[in-house]
Enzyme design. Structure first.
Site, PDB file in Angstrom:
ATOM      1  N   GLU A 196       0.829  -1.207   0.000  1.00  0.00           N
ATOM      2  CA  GLU A 196       0.000   0.000   0.000  1.00  0.00           C
ATOM      3  C   GLU A 196       0.865   1.258   0.000  1.00  0.00           C
ATOM      4  O   GLU A 196       2.075   1.203   0.244  1.00  0.00           O
ATOM      5  CB  GLU A 196      -0.920   0.010   1.217  1.00  0.00           C
ATOM      6  CG  GLU A 196      -0.174   0.124   2.540  1.00  0.00           C
ATOM      7  CD  GLU A 196      -1.070   0.593   3.668  1.00  0.00           C
ATOM      8  OE1 GLU A 196      -1.649   1.675   3.536  1.00  0.00           O
ATOM      9  OE2 GLU A 196      -1.164  -0.127   4.680  1.00  0.00           O
ATOM     10  N   LYS A 218      -4.831  -1.949  13.966  1.00  0.00           N
ATOM     11  CA  LYS A 218      -4.051  -0.898  14.625  1.00  0.00           C
ATOM     12  C   LYS A 218      -4.412  -0.817  16.107  1.00  0.00           C
ATOM     13  O   LYS A 218      -5.575  -0.963  16.485  1.00  0.00           O
ATOM     14  CB  LYS A 218      -4.287   0.446  13.936  1.00  0.00           C
ATOM     15  CG  LYS A 218      -3.676   0.509  12.537  1.00  0.00           C
ATOM     16  CD  LYS A 218      -3.859   1.872  11.918  1.00  0.00           C
ATOM     17  CE  LYS A 218      -3.133   1.975  10.580  1.00  0.00           C
ATOM     18  NZ  LYS A 218      -3.712   1.106   9.544  1.00  0.00           N
TER      19      LYS A 218
END
Length: 311
Positions: free
Chosen positions: A30, A164
């Site tokens: 990404e 996360k």
């Protein structure tokens, strides 16, 4: 040089297109990790190092982003540098692929957009740092990352170090279960906690080798399942952060975000920046370490899938 048929809105680098056509291993990467996730000049250094590490393992890197509004699979080094250094680059999830195209903007692609574009280009494996998921307070704000739905509808293997650390991990895992997204721990029974090895939650299944992941993906494709397979790859023990210190800083980061009125797509960059500044750079060190660890495993999985498909 980047080319693609006129009928497609996606540009695919010649090297990536050839590797996919010849069933050689390709690994998607990404771009928001270097456009919005890491500070300069560490962002560009990390992006380049990731590509070098992929090539060193005999795999073709396909860093994905948006250049002048065009979704691009296999950014050139010049394009990676451009996105890394620009102050005007925006953050693009799936919905922004449409708006950035119309505005001819440069953009870093999130996990959702990267997974979509990678799969459309025929790439089977994608490595990242940490997933998006359910934010704290989502029961009233409905703040959930588009990554969740994208991963429920995009058949690809995604290697990460869990969601996360700033997220509601329990709620995130529940959402993945609701959408029937398979989650496996790589040599662990615990769901990784991004900066730390253990998020406090178990994984429903465990694998020991990249070959096992390849076999799972092959079976999922045979069943024509719509979702990704999520591989939780914990940060190496000697590189993880102190859990107590991390928890306390995350609590303060959320409070700071609320006081600053931060909402939507700006939340994650704000929180990660706060954590980085208030841990003396320890979170940045851990973030880079876990990312390169995931890139290494992604290469193994890409190689295993390529070998399996040649049988």
């Amino acid at each position: 040089m980047v080319v693609t048929p006129v009928s497609s809105p996606i540009r695919i680098a010649d090297e990536v297109r050839s590797a996919v056509a010849e069933n050689r291993p390709v690994l998607a990467l990404e771009s928001t990790i270097f456009t919005h996730g890491l500070p300069r000049p560490t962002n560009l250094e990390t992006a380049r190092q990731a590509e070098e590490n992929v090539r060193a393992r005999g795999v073709v890197p396909a860093t994905i982003g948006v250049v002048d509004g065009v979704p691009t699979v296999g950014l050139s080094d010049e394009e990676i540098e451009r996105l890394s250094l620009s102050d005007d680059v925006v953050k693009a999830s799936v919905r922004e692929l449409v708006t950035t195209a119309c505005a001819k903007q440069d953009a870093g692609t999130t996990i959702a957009a990267t997974a979509l574009l990678a799969q459309r280009a025929g790439i089977k494996v994608f490595s990242t740092g940490g997933l998006g998921g359910v934010h704290h307070g989502a029961s009233t704000t409905f703040d959930e990352s588009a990554d969740i739905l994208a991963l429920a509808t995009t058949p690809i293997v995604l290697v990460s170090s869990g969601a996360k650390a700033i997220l509601d991990i329990g709620a995130t895992l529940e959402r993945f279960e609701t959408y029937s997204v398979p989650i496996v721990g790589y040599r662990t029974d615990r769901y990784p906690g991004f900066y730390v090895q253990d998020s406090g939650f178990a994984v429903p299944a465990r694998v020991e080798t990249a070959d096992e992941v390849a076999q799972m993906f092959d079976f999922a494709c045979a069943l024509e399942l719509p979702s990704a397979i999520l591989v939780g790859n914990p940060i190496p023990e000697h590189q993880q952060m102190d859990t107590a210190i991390l928890d306390e800083v995350i609590h303060r980061a959320w409070k700071a975000a609320e006081e600053a009125g931060v909402r939507g797509q700006g939340t994650t960059p704000f929180l990660l920046d706060y954590i980085q500044r208030h841990t003396g750079g320890e979170s940045l060190r851990a973030n880079i370490a876990l990312y390169h660890n995931n890139v290494a495993l992604g290469c193994e999985v890409a190689g295993a899938i390529s070998s399996l498909n040649r049988v």
